[in-house]
Design a protein around this motif. Structure first.
Motif, PDB file in Angstrom:
ATOM      1  N   ALA A  77       0.495  -1.136   0.094  1.00 37.14           N
ATOM      2  CA  ALA A  77      -0.504  -0.127   0.030  1.00 37.14           C
ATOM      3  C   ALA A  77       1.368   1.360   0.127  1.00 37.14           C
ATOM      4  O   ALA A  77       0.316   2.355  -0.675  1.00 37.14           O
ATOM      5  CB  ALA A  77      -1.117   0.048   1.428  1.00 37.14           C
ATOM      6  N   ALA A  78       1.448   1.239   0.950  1.00 39.55           N
ATOM      7  CA  ALA A  78       2.590   2.380   0.966  1.00 39.55           C
ATOM      8  C   ALA A  78       3.784   2.588  -0.578  1.00 39.55           C
ATOM      9  O   ALA A  78       3.908   4.120  -1.300  1.00 39.55           O
ATOM     10  CB  ALA A  78       3.371   2.289   1.770  1.00 39.55           C
ATOM     11  N   VAL A  79       4.124   1.685  -0.956  1.00 38.14           N
ATOM     12  CA  VAL A  79       4.696   2.096  -2.625  1.00 38.14           C
ATOM     13  C   VAL A  79       4.247   1.936  -2.976  1.00 38.14           C
ATOM     14  O   VAL A  79       4.426   2.813  -4.049  1.00 38.14           O
ATOM     15  CB  VAL A  79       5.559   0.616  -2.393  1.00 38.14           C
ATOM     16  N   LEU A  80       3.118   1.830  -3.733  1.00 43.78           N
ATOM     17  CA  LEU A  80       2.272   1.935  -3.730  1.00 43.78           C
ATOM     18  C   LEU A  80       1.276   2.661  -4.391  1.00 43.78           C
ATOM     19  O   LEU A  80       1.228   3.894  -5.528  1.00 43.78           O
ATOM     20  CB  LEU A  80       0.575   1.110  -4.468  1.00 43.78           C
ATOM     21  N   GLY A  81       1.523   4.086  -3.439  1.00 40.86           N
ATOM     22  CA  GLY A  81       0.835   5.727  -2.977  1.00 40.86           C
ATOM     23  C   GLY A  81       1.981   6.323  -3.833  1.00 40.86           C
ATOM     24  O   GLY A  81       1.818   7.082  -4.786  1.00 40.86           O
ATOM     25  N   LEU A  82       3.216   5.758  -2.830  1.00 42.65           N
ATOM     26  CA  LEU A  82       4.232   6.584  -3.790  1.00 42.65           C
ATOM     27  C   LEU A  82       4.392   6.594  -5.370  1.00 42.65           C
ATOM     28  O   LEU A  82       4.889   7.120  -6.438  1.00 42.65           O
ATOM     29  CB  LEU A  82       5.633   5.566  -3.133  1.00 42.65           C
ATOM     30  N   HIS A  83       4.404   5.127  -6.193  1.00 42.66           N
ATOM     31  CA  HIS A  83       4.761   4.763  -7.559  1.00 42.66           C
ATOM     32  C   HIS A  83       3.855   5.556  -8.115  1.00 42.66           C
ATOM     33  O   HIS A  83       3.355   6.426  -9.472  1.00 42.66           O
ATOM     34  CB  HIS A  83       4.058   3.468  -7.795  1.00 42.66           C
ATOM     35  N   ALA A  84       2.296   5.724  -7.541  1.00 39.68           N
ATOM     36  CA  ALA A  84       1.220   6.153  -8.723  1.00 39.68           C
ATOM     37  C   ALA A  84       1.052   7.822  -8.596  1.00 39.68           C
ATOM     38  O   ALA A  84       1.213   8.430  -9.518  1.00 39.68           O
ATOM     39  CB  ALA A  84      -0.140   5.869  -7.814  1.00 39.68           C
ATOM     40  N   GLY A  85       1.882   8.661  -7.319  1.00 36.52           N
ATOM     41  CA  GLY A  85       2.289  10.349  -6.685  1.00 36.52           C
ATOM     42  C   GLY A  85       3.424  10.167  -7.881  1.00 36.52           C
ATOM     43  O   GLY A  85       3.461  11.033  -8.772  1.00 36.52           O
ATOM     44  N   MET A  86       4.463   9.356  -8.404  1.00 38.65           N
ATOM     45  CA  MET A  86       5.210   9.345  -9.582  1.00 38.65           C
ATOM     46  C   MET A  86       5.220   9.629 -11.444  1.00 38.65           C
ATOM     47  O   MET A  86       5.856   9.953 -11.682  1.00 38.65           O
ATOM     48  CB  MET A  86       6.676   8.602  -9.470  1.00 38.65           C
ATOM     49  N   SER A  87       3.703   8.471 -11.276  1.00 32.68           N
ATOM     50  CA  SER A  87       3.722   8.325 -12.722  1.00 32.68           C
ATOM     51  C   SER A  87       2.783   8.874 -13.025  1.00 32.68           C
ATOM     52  O   SER A  87       2.267   9.097 -14.778  1.00 32.68           O
ATOM     53  CB  SER A  87       2.982   7.084 -12.849  1.00 32.68           C
ATOM     54  N   TYR A  88       2.304   9.992 -11.979  1.00 32.57           N
ATOM     55  CA  TYR A  88       0.919  11.048 -12.589  1.00 32.57           C
ATOM     56  C   TYR A  88       1.291  12.109 -12.270  1.00 32.57           C
ATOM     57  O   TYR A  88       0.799  12.960 -11.063  1.00 32.57           O
ATOM     58  CB  TYR A  88      -0.221  10.272 -12.425  1.00 32.57           C
ATOM     59  N   GLY A  89       1.110  12.997 -13.247  1.00 35.28           N
ATOM     60  CA  GLY A  89       1.551  14.360 -12.976  1.00 35.28           C
ATOM     61  C   GLY A  89       0.482  15.194 -11.673  1.00 35.28           C
ATOM     62  O   GLY A  89       0.706  16.305 -12.147  1.00 35.28           O
TER      63      GLY A  89
END
Length: 591
Positions: A453-465
């Motif tokens: 869950a934590a890594v998913l949040g970081l991944h989504a924040g970096m992947s979508y502008g």
């Protein structure tokens, strides 16, 4: 009256095809559930007459109605809250306040703009519900009553999200506060209906009051009502929801300018406390720009920054506001209430059943995952919206230092959400209701899913502008993962105990899960590891569910930790070694 805001939202939504894809996917998911349940029933028993078909259809409707309610509650609240927070993050709310729009026009405009997509989802669900009416077993009053409850719930939850978003300045405070209020409201009325707490009233009266104020009880009552028409009981909750929505929107209309003014105050123009004293020329320049206090600034305490500045900022500063303490205190109060309730059940009944323990453990686990995920994704989107991400990219901070600092900061800022569920599991072990082996399995699986869950949040924040899209994808992925697991278990338990007949229809659902995970995780940054993770996680989840129902706890632990641990690593490793991924995604979103 509030046409400009809705028109802008409609035009921007038309340029985002993924929103229409999500609406089509929601209606398709309902149809897939119906077809899956039909295949399960026909594969395990013989449908002899129209009575069997009607009973099957009534059972399917009672499964779909609560599922659609949960989706409407979550999506309406989060969608409206994200609509308002995007205005704040982009500093366009201040521009709206300078226009000729009245307060009520801005509030209702933001509310209607956020509910625009939810309305299309409701129409799709209504079409599916009316299609079930053709199969028999469900009356028209049940369908109309259910749709009325869904519409009023969406309006109430959207109004709640709008009010909290206008009230709070930080995005994480808005997301966490909205989710906590929804969980506490639903759980509180569930507790009241179970025993009339804290009032000493009969269970029948408690259930009647809960159906007037709780959307969960209202939809269950509407779905189970075979009457020929809609009576007073079916109209009580919609009227209460409408009244509460009017009160919330009235409060937002009254306080919108005061809340916006409080969030836009700026500190006076002063030198930093760790800077050298200003020269006479600099002091004269400050006087020319309106400095009121021209006395020399006294040197204050210098705050030493750690060797890891990202980690120092996350831990040693109030980067997400001081009101985040209220969120942590509310979660701690829920955990303490769960401990007290489990202790009372163990004292009165002598032993806790697995269902009683899960009724308190699972909501706390799900709420903790959502809050950790919200903290992780907003830790990236706040940097982008505050226009500090570009400054970080030109420093000598390495990708591993940036991601590691953010991840450690997320876990530190949400330590109550991480540790209190562990304490609750330890309390069950101390009571003797949980063996040491199962405690180890439970804690290991919790940590693996928490890391995902934590890594998913970081991944989504970096992947979508776009911050709104990033938060929606992150929270939506985790939410629909939880809903999918709960729905699969409900179908398994309700329709049959023969897993051999259920395998084929559930494989079709696994294909949908693979497509959804791949679009959320790997569509913006495709890689073989993320593709494999999107393929493995649905299959592993299905296997873990069947193993859990059969009592194979070791298999559940091994499969869960391996699948979601691999998915977390698939998202984390590229982020550590590729810092320019943020800039590439941002440029693509803005083009």
């Amino acid at each position: 009256m509030f046409g400009p805001v809705i028109t802008r939202e409609a035009l921007t939504s038309a340029r985002r095809p993924r929103l229409y894809l999500a609406r089509v996917a929601c209606a398709a998911a309902l149809l897939v559930l119906i077809c899956t349940a039909w295949q399960v029933v026909t594969g395990t028993r013989v449908v002899r007459n129209t009575g069997d078909l009607a009973r099957f259809n009534a059972l399917v409707f009672q499964v779909l109605a609560p599922l659609e309610l949960v989706v409407c509650m979550f999506l309406s609240a989060i969608s409206v809250a994200l609509t308002v927070t995007q205005e704040k993050d982009r500093r366009t709310l201040a521009l709206l306040l300078l226009t000729r729009l009245a307060n009520v026009e801005m509030v209702l405009g933001q509310l209607a703009a956020g509910l625009l997509g939810i309305a299309s989802l409701g129409l799709a669900a209504g079409g599916v519900f009316f299609w079930t009416y053709l199969l028999g077993g469900v009356s028209l009053a049940q369908i109309l009553g259910t749709l009325l409850v869904l519409a009023s719930t969406a309006l109430l939850c959207g109004s709640l999200g709008c009010t909290i978003a206008l009230w709070r300045e930080k995005t994480f405070q808005t997301m966490a506060g909205t989710v906590l209020v929804l969980v506490c409201w639903t759980g509180g009325w569930e507790l009241f209906a179970s025993g009339g707490w804290p009032l000493a009233i009969s269970p029948e009266s408690a259930a009647a009051w809960a159906s007037r104020f709780s959307p969960w009880h209202a939809v269950l009552q509407a779905a189970a009502n075979p009457a020929a028409g809609i009576g007073r009981q079916q109209l009580e909750f919609p009227l209460v929801a409408l009244l509460l929505a009017i009160l919330l929107n009235g409060l937002s209309t009254w306080k919108i300018r005061a809340w916006s003014g409080a969030s836009e105050t700026h500190a006076p123009l002063e030198p930093r406390i760790d800077a050298p004293p200003a020269s006479e020329d600099e002091q004269h320049a400050l006087d020319r720009f309106g400095r009121q206090d021209t006395a020399p600034v006294k040197a204050g305490r210098v705050r030493s920054v750690w060797a890891r500045p990202i980690l120092w900022r996350e831990i040693r500063t109030w980067a997400y506001g001081r009101k985040v303490l209220a969120v942590r205190a509310a979660f701690a109060a829920l955990a303490i209430a769960a401990i007290v309730a489990l202790g009372d059940l163990e004292t009165t009944a002598g032993a806790l059943s697995r269902l009683d323990a899960a009724a308190w453990l699972v909501p706390l686990f799900v709420l903790g995952l959502l809050l950790v995920n919200a903290q992780a994704v907003t830790s990236i989107t706040n940097e982008r919206d505050g226009q500090t991400l570009d400054l970080l990219l030109v420093t000598d901070i390495t990708p591993g230092e940036f991601i590691g600092g953010k991840l450690a900061g997320v876990l530190y800022n949400t330590k109550e959400m991480v540790l209190l569920p562990i304490a609750l599991c330890g309390y069950l072990w101390w009571l003797g209701e949980l063996s040491g082996e199962n405690l180890a399995y439970l804690l290991g699986g919790w940590l693996a899913v928490l890391a995902f869950a934590a890594v998913l949040g970081l991944h989504a924040g970096m992947s979508y502008g776009n911050s709104r899209v990033a938060i929606g994808v992150s929270l939506g992925t985790l939410f629909f993962l939880v809903i999918g697991v709960a729905t699969c278990m409900r179908i398994m338990v309700a329709f049959s105990g023969s897993f051999s007949f259920q395998l084929q229809p559930f494989l079709a659902a696994m294909v949908g899960g693979f497509v959804g995970l791949y679009l959320a995780l790997g569509a913006r940054n495709p890689s073989p590891a993320i593709t494999a993770a999107a393929l493995i996680c649905p299959l592993a989840t299905l296997y873990a569910l069947t193993s859990f129902l059969l009592g194979y706890t070791l298999a559940v632990f091994l499969v869960t930790t391996a699948a979601y641990g691999f998915a977390a690593a698939a998202m984390l490793v590229p982020a550590i070694y590729e810092f320019d991924v943020v800039e590439r995604r941002r440029g693509r979103d803005e083009s």
